[in-house]
Design an enzyme around this catalytic site. Structure first.
Site, mmCIF file in Angstrom:
data_model
loop_
_atom_site.group_PDB
_atom_site.id
_atom_site.type_symbol
_atom_site.label_atom_id
_atom_site.label_comp_id
_atom_site.label_asym_id
_atom_site.label_seq_id
_atom_site.Cartn_x
_atom_site.Cartn_y
_atom_site.Cartn_z
ATOM 1 N N SER A 146 -1.995 -1.584 0.134
ATOM 2 C CA SER A 146 -3.160 -2.282 0.695
ATOM 3 C C SER A 146 -3.174 -2.150 2.214
ATOM 4 O O SER A 146 -3.707 -1.184 2.763
ATOM 5 C CB SER A 146 -3.166 -3.742 0.259
ATOM 6 O OG SER A 146 -1.982 -4.413 0.676
ATOM 7 N N ARG A 147 -2.567 -3.111 2.902
ATOM 8 C CA ARG A 147 -2.401 -3.073 4.350
ATOM 9 C C ARG A 147 -1.025 -3.632 4.670
ATOM 10 O O ARG A 147 -0.545 -4.560 4.016
ATOM 11 C CB ARG A 147 -3.487 -3.895 5.069
ATOM 12 C CG ARG A 147 -4.850 -3.216 5.147
ATOM 13 C CD ARG A 147 -4.792 -1.998 6.061
ATOM 14 N NE ARG A 147 -6.090 -1.386 6.280
ATOM 15 C CZ ARG A 147 -6.602 -0.421 5.541
ATOM 16 N NH1 ARG A 147 -5.931 0.014 4.483
ATOM 17 N NH2 ARG A 147 -7.769 0.110 5.830
ATOM 18 N N GLU A 177 1.811 1.181 12.537
ATOM 19 C CA GLU A 177 1.652 2.569 12.107
ATOM 20 C C GLU A 177 1.346 3.457 13.314
ATOM 21 O O GLU A 177 0.476 3.125 14.106
ATOM 22 C CB GLU A 177 0.530 2.668 11.063
ATOM 23 C CG GLU A 177 0.870 1.944 9.759
ATOM 24 C CD GLU A 177 -0.190 2.114 8.682
ATOM 25 O OE1 GLU A 177 -1.203 2.811 8.928
ATOM 26 O OE2 GLU A 177 -0.019 1.541 7.596
ATOM 27 N N HIS A 213 0.883 6.362 4.918
ATOM 28 C CA HIS A 213 -0.503 5.935 4.733
ATOM 29 C C HIS A 213 -1.377 7.092 4.245
ATOM 30 O O HIS A 213 -2.424 7.411 4.810
ATOM 31 C CB HIS A 213 -1.077 5.356 6.027
ATOM 32 C CG HIS A 213 -2.210 4.403 5.779
ATOM 33 N ND1 HIS A 213 -2.474 3.308 6.589
ATOM 34 C CD2 HIS A 213 -3.163 4.351 4.807
ATOM 35 C CE1 HIS A 213 -3.534 2.657 6.136
ATOM 36 N NE2 HIS A 213 -3.963 3.283 5.057
#
Length: 335
Positions: free
Chosen positions: A237-238, A267, A286
């Protein structure tokens, strides 16, 4: 002539589509700071954002030409949507089927990789350790999926696809969502559960929620220590949905068996971060969304949204539809 900024390269088909209506400029470096972004965006009518750029109130207020920030993706936590709306700037996303399929596939890939120790085995072969004597097969004893329980936190468009795939592996699937999905329960054969029950009773937990103020830190120390000691956490998700420090602590102590992550609190994740050194993790940069099919579909959808706005039309995928009147006034003023 209208000008469109791409904060990173996108599929060439979408670039050609945009060039039919505007000058297209691709940023030659990541725009990760407010000052960098503000100095560049002020000269453009539209931006296609990859999601790492901080479209803060300050940046948006300094971008008087800007009509649309089109996200190449479905998350928009990098954009101050309220500020964009007041300033007459559309914010759009790319909710294409190819994206949801890609992320769901990646979630299952992470599950298989960590339960069957695929990355560990791959390194073992590449480093020549296969030829060492004796060959200790104990290193690669995996975990079977059939009969285990997968808990999905967030049964949205991605979560539902994860459930579909998981059922094929013989997993029992339970889910928690702020809204119960009766039709999906019937169609997919999944069960609704309360959040704490899911944490306590799942062998594997996949986090599949958007990042909001309510979901930020949703999985913290309390939640991690409610999970089974042999549980595995998967996050597609995040990064900020999971408390990073608490996760590292749980993994180091053995309180949690493992974690497979495609997203991180920062990130790119620095190579000095403790989680990079932990053997009970699988980490990807990611890329859950990144297939050839999803990359093209997302780029084309983002380009279509930009073109509609530049032509004075409403975009397909606005997350701030109340911007209409502000945007109309902005165009009338010729800003």
């Amino acid at each position: 002539m209208r000008r469109v900024l791409l904060t990173a390269p996108i599929h060439q088909d979408a670039v050609e589509l945009l060039r039919g209506v505007a000058e297209v400029v691709v940023s030659d470096k990541p725009l990760r700071s407010e000052d960098e972004l503000m100095n560049v965006v002020k000269d453009f009518d539209a931006v296609i954002s990859m999601g790492v750029e901080p479209f803060t109130k300050r940046v948006l207020e300094n971008s008087s030409r800007l009509l649309i920030v089109a996200r190449h993706g479905v998350g928009y936590d990098n954009i101050d949507v309220d500020a964009a709306t007041r300033l007459g700037i559309w914010v759009t996303i790319t909710p294409v089927e190819e994206l949801f399929d890609a992320v769901a596939d990646h979630a299952i890939a992470l599950l298989l990789c960590i339960t069957r120790k695929i990355c560990t085995a791959d390194s073992f072969v590449r480093l020549g350790k296969w030829f060492e004597k004796p060959f200790d097969k104990q290193l690669f004893i995996g975990i079977g999926l059939r009969g285990k329980t997968l808990g999905i936190v967030g049964l949205g468009r991605i979560g539902a696809r994860i459930a579909e795939r998981a059922k094929g592996f013989g997993l029992k699937v339970i889910y928690y969502d702020i809204e119960r999905k009766i039709e999906l329960e019937k169609r997919l054969g999944v069960e609704f559960s309360q959040f704490d029950y899911l944490l306590k009773n799942s062998d594997f937990i996949v986090v599949s929620v958007p990042l909001t103020e309510k979901t930020r830190g949703l999985i913290g120390e309390r939640e991690l220590y409610m999970m089974k000691q042999n549980a595995i956490l998967i996050n597609i998700s995040r990064g900020a949905v999971v408390d990073h420090k608490a996760l590292v602590k749980a993994l180091k102590s053995g309180r949690l068996a493992g974690a497979a992550l495609d997203v991180f609190h920062v990130e790119p994740i620095p190579p000095t971060d403790e989680i990079v050194k932990l053997p009970n993790t699988v980490l990807t940069p990611h890329i859950a969304w990144l297939t050839e099919e999803s990359r093209r579909a997302m780029a084309m959808r983002a380009a279509e949204n930009v073109i509609k706005v530049l032509n004075g039309e409403e975009p397909l995928d606005a997350i701030n539809p109340t911007v209409k009147e502000f945007a109309r006034n902005k165009r009338v003023k010729g800003v």
